[in-house]
Write a protein that holds these residues in place. Structure first.
Motif, PDB file in Angstrom:
ATOM      1  N   TYR A 129      13.686 -47.618  60.105  1.00 46.45           N
ATOM      2  CA  TYR A 129      12.523 -48.436  60.478  1.00 46.45           C
ATOM      3  C   TYR A 129      11.257 -47.593  60.498  1.00 46.45           C
ATOM      4  CZ  TYR A 129      16.255 -51.493  62.273  1.00 46.45           C
ATOM      5  OH  TYR A 129      17.382 -52.253  62.415  1.00 46.45           O
ATOM      6  N   VAL A 130      11.362 -46.386  61.042  1.00 42.07           N
ATOM      7  CA  VAL A 130      10.192 -45.502  61.135  1.00 42.07           C
ATOM      8  C   VAL A 130       9.681 -45.157  59.736  1.00 42.07           C
ATOM      9  CG1 VAL A 130       9.418 -43.187  61.843  1.00 42.07           C
ATOM     10  CG2 VAL A 130      10.809 -44.586  63.396  1.00 42.07           C
ATOM     11  N   VAL A 131      10.584 -44.835  58.826  1.00 41.07           N
ATOM     12  CA  VAL A 131      10.183 -44.500  57.456  1.00 41.07           C
ATOM     13  C   VAL A 131       9.531 -45.707  56.784  1.00 41.07           C
ATOM     14  CG1 VAL A 131      11.085 -43.934  55.149  1.00 41.07           C
ATOM     15  CG2 VAL A 131      11.849 -42.638  57.152  1.00 41.07           C
ATOM     16  N   CYS A 132      10.136 -46.878  56.939  1.00 43.93           N
ATOM     17  CA  CYS A 132       9.588 -48.078  56.301  1.00 43.93           C
ATOM     18  C   CYS A 132       8.246 -48.480  56.913  1.00 43.93           C
ATOM     19  CB  CYS A 132      10.588 -49.230  56.362  1.00 43.93           C
ATOM     20  SG  CYS A 132      11.955 -49.011  55.200  1.00 43.93           S
ATOM     21  N   VAL A 133       8.111 -48.381  58.229  1.00 40.61           N
ATOM     22  CA  VAL A 133       6.830 -48.682  58.870  1.00 40.61           C
ATOM     23  C   VAL A 133       5.776 -47.678  58.403  1.00 40.61           C
ATOM     24  CG1 VAL A 133       5.597 -48.657  61.085  1.00 40.61           C
ATOM     25  CG2 VAL A 133       7.742 -49.922  60.860  1.00 40.61           C
TER      26      VAL A 133
ATOM     27  N   LEU B 269       0.970 -46.585  55.242  1.00 39.90           N
ATOM     28  CA  LEU B 269       0.246 -45.848  54.196  1.00 39.90           C
ATOM     29  C   LEU B 269      -0.284 -46.805  53.126  1.00 39.90           C
ATOM     30  CD1 LEU B 269       2.462 -42.667  53.698  1.00 39.90           C
ATOM     31  CD2 LEU B 269       0.127 -42.775  54.577  1.00 39.90           C
ATOM     32  N   LEU B 270       0.545 -47.742  52.699  1.00 41.74           N
ATOM     33  CA  LEU B 270       0.093 -48.726  51.712  1.00 41.74           C
ATOM     34  C   LEU B 270      -1.054 -49.560  52.273  1.00 41.74           C
ATOM     35  CD1 LEU B 270       3.462 -49.996  50.199  1.00 41.74           C
ATOM     36  CD2 LEU B 270       1.603 -48.899  48.948  1.00 41.74           C
ATOM     37  N   GLY B 271      -0.916 -49.988  53.518  1.00 42.60           N
ATOM     38  CA  GLY B 271      -1.968 -50.793  54.146  1.00 42.60           C
ATOM     39  C   GLY B 271      -3.272 -50.034  54.283  1.00 42.60           C
ATOM     40  N   ALA B 272      -3.186 -48.770  54.690  1.00 45.65           N
ATOM     41  CA  ALA B 272      -4.398 -47.954  54.821  1.00 45.65           C
ATOM     42  C   ALA B 272      -5.049 -47.747  53.457  1.00 45.65           C
ATOM     43  CB  ALA B 272      -4.063 -46.610  55.463  1.00 45.65           C
ATOM     44  N   ALA B 273      -4.238 -47.470  52.441  1.00 47.00           N
ATOM     45  CA  ALA B 273      -4.789 -47.284  51.098  1.00 47.00           C
ATOM     46  C   ALA B 273      -5.438 -48.574  50.597  1.00 47.00           C
ATOM     47  CB  ALA B 273      -3.690 -46.827  50.134  1.00 47.00           C
ATOM     48  N   CYS B 274      -4.808 -49.707  50.860  1.00 46.67           N
ATOM     49  CA  CYS B 274      -5.407 -51.001  50.482  1.00 46.67           C
ATOM     50  C   CYS B 274      -6.738 -51.199  51.206  1.00 46.67           C
ATOM     51  CB  CYS B 274      -4.475 -52.163  50.822  1.00 46.67           C
ATOM     52  SG  CYS B 274      -3.034 -52.310  49.757  1.00 46.67           S
ATOM     53  N   GLY B 275      -6.769 -50.920  52.495  1.00 47.14           N
ATOM     54  CA  GLY B 275      -7.987 -51.095  53.283  1.00 47.14           C
ATOM     55  C   GLY B 275      -9.098 -50.145  52.889  1.00 47.14           C
ATOM     56  N   LEU B 276      -8.730 -48.921  52.531  1.00 48.31           N
ATOM     57  CA  LEU B 276      -9.738 -47.920  52.161  1.00 48.31           C
ATOM     58  C   LEU B 276     -10.307 -48.149  50.763  1.00 48.31           C
ATOM     59  CD1 LEU B 276      -8.066 -44.733  53.679  1.00 48.31           C
ATOM     60  CD2 LEU B 276     -10.144 -45.903  54.502  1.00 48.31           C
ATOM     61  N   THR B 277      -9.567 -48.863  49.923  1.00 49.97           N
ATOM     62  CA  THR B 277     -10.045 -49.122  48.560  1.00 49.97           C
ATOM     63  C   THR B 277     -10.604 -50.531  48.418  1.00 49.97           C
ATOM     64  OG1 THR B 277      -7.790 -49.692  47.857  1.00 49.97           O
ATOM     65  CG2 THR B 277      -8.514 -47.422  47.501  1.00 49.97           C
ATOM     66  N   THR B 278     -10.825 -51.185  49.538  1.00 48.59           N
ATOM     67  CA  THR B 278     -11.488 -52.492  49.549  1.00 48.59           C
ATOM     68  C   THR B 278     -12.973 -52.244  49.756  1.00 48.59           C
ATOM     69  OG1 THR B 278      -9.538 -53.629  50.403  1.00 48.59           O
ATOM     70  CG2 THR B 278     -11.661 -54.675  50.819  1.00 48.59           C
ATOM     71  N   ARG B 279     -13.808 -52.962  49.004  1.00 46.29           N
ATOM     72  CA  ARG B 279     -15.252 -52.770  49.141  1.00 46.29           C
ATOM     73  C   ARG B 279     -15.858 -53.978  49.855  1.00 46.29           C
ATOM     74  NH1 ARG B 279     -17.709 -55.474  44.703  1.00 46.29           N
ATOM     75  NH2 ARG B 279     -16.132 -56.088  43.202  1.00 46.29           N
ATOM     76  N   PHE B 280     -17.078 -53.812  50.289  1.00 44.11           N
ATOM     77  CA  PHE B 280     -17.773 -54.870  51.027  1.00 44.11           C
ATOM     78  C   PHE B 280     -19.059 -55.240  50.297  1.00 44.11           C
ATOM     79  CE2 PHE B 280     -15.390 -52.384  54.110  1.00 44.11           C
ATOM     80  CZ  PHE B 280     -14.622 -53.371  54.688  1.00 44.11           C
TER      81      PHE B 280
ATOM     82  N   GLN C 100       2.122 -52.971  56.656  1.00 46.75           N
ATOM     83  CA  GLN C 100       1.150 -52.980  55.561  1.00 46.75           C
ATOM     84  C   GLN C 100       0.031 -53.973  55.838  1.00 46.75           C
ATOM     85  OE1 GLN C 100       2.807 -53.672  51.648  1.00 46.75           O
ATOM     86  NE2 GLN C 100       0.821 -53.554  50.657  1.00 46.75           N
ATOM     87  N   VAL C 101       0.394 -55.168  56.272  1.00 48.24           N
ATOM     88  CA  VAL C 101      -0.597 -56.206  56.542  1.00 48.24           C
ATOM     89  C   VAL C 101      -1.513 -55.805  57.699  1.00 48.24           C
ATOM     90  CG1 VAL C 101      -0.858 -58.571  57.412  1.00 48.24           C
ATOM     91  CG2 VAL C 101       0.753 -58.093  55.569  1.00 48.24           C
TER      92      VAL C 101
END
Length: 171
Positions: free
Chosen positions: A58-62, A67-78, A146-147
């Motif tokens: 669970y820890v590895v999957c979370v 990491l995927l969620g942070a990367a998605c959020g950091l590569t989103t523009r406003f 991720q969400v």
């Protein structure tokens, strides 16, 4: 995998469409993705085993989901819409990461119910993972991480951008 499984996977993957088109940062857009993942969890989750090495799984999957969620959020523009509201727009990288995360989980589920079942069972036995309920919980926790991390990252970045605009206007 059943037709319902495919429909749920498609709905979660298609959440990328409004992200690409751009969405105002509203409560609805904050809550909807979490509700959809929670609904999927309610449908699939029967238990959350904690024996063997289930918790480290669970820890590895979370962590991977975060990491995927942070990367998605950091590569989103406003951008600002015509009415001056802040709009979050996922770029190519954010969209690819979103689809990759959702598709990887769906691919794992497909593999677990088809040709990869034996390999996953062997891996689970050799790594003290208790079985399909543990994998289901791990993958759902990964999706939820991720969400949530994507949403939190976007909200933090948006707030910082709004604060910066406020400082520039006052200066």
């Amino acid at each position: 995998m059943t037709t319902t499984d495919y429909l749920i996977a498609a709905a979660l993957i298609l959440l990328v469409v409004p992200q690409i088109r751009g969405t105002r940062l509203t409560i609805r857009n904050l809550v909807l993705p979490v509700v959809l993942v929670a609904a999927a969890a309610a449908y699939y989750l029967k238990s959350v085993p904690t024996q063997g090495h289930d918790v480290p799984l669970y820890v590895v999957c979370v962590g991977a989901g975060a990491l995927l969620g942070a990367a998605c959020g950091l590569t989103t523009r406003f951008i600002r819409d015509r009415e001056g509201f802040l709009v979050a727009k996922a770029g190519v990288v954010a969209a690819v990461l979103w689809v990759a995360g959702m598709a990887a989980r769906t691919g794992f589920e497909y593999s677990a119910t088809h040709s990869g079942a034996h390999a996953i069972a062997d891996f689970s036995r050799s790594n003290s993972i208790t079985g399909s309920d543990a994998w289901t919980a791990a993958l759902l926790l990964m999706a939820l991480a991720q969400v949530i991390v994507r949403l939190v990252t976007i909200r933090i970045r948006a707030r910082a951008q709004q604060s910066e605009v406020g400082r520039l206007v006052r200066a």
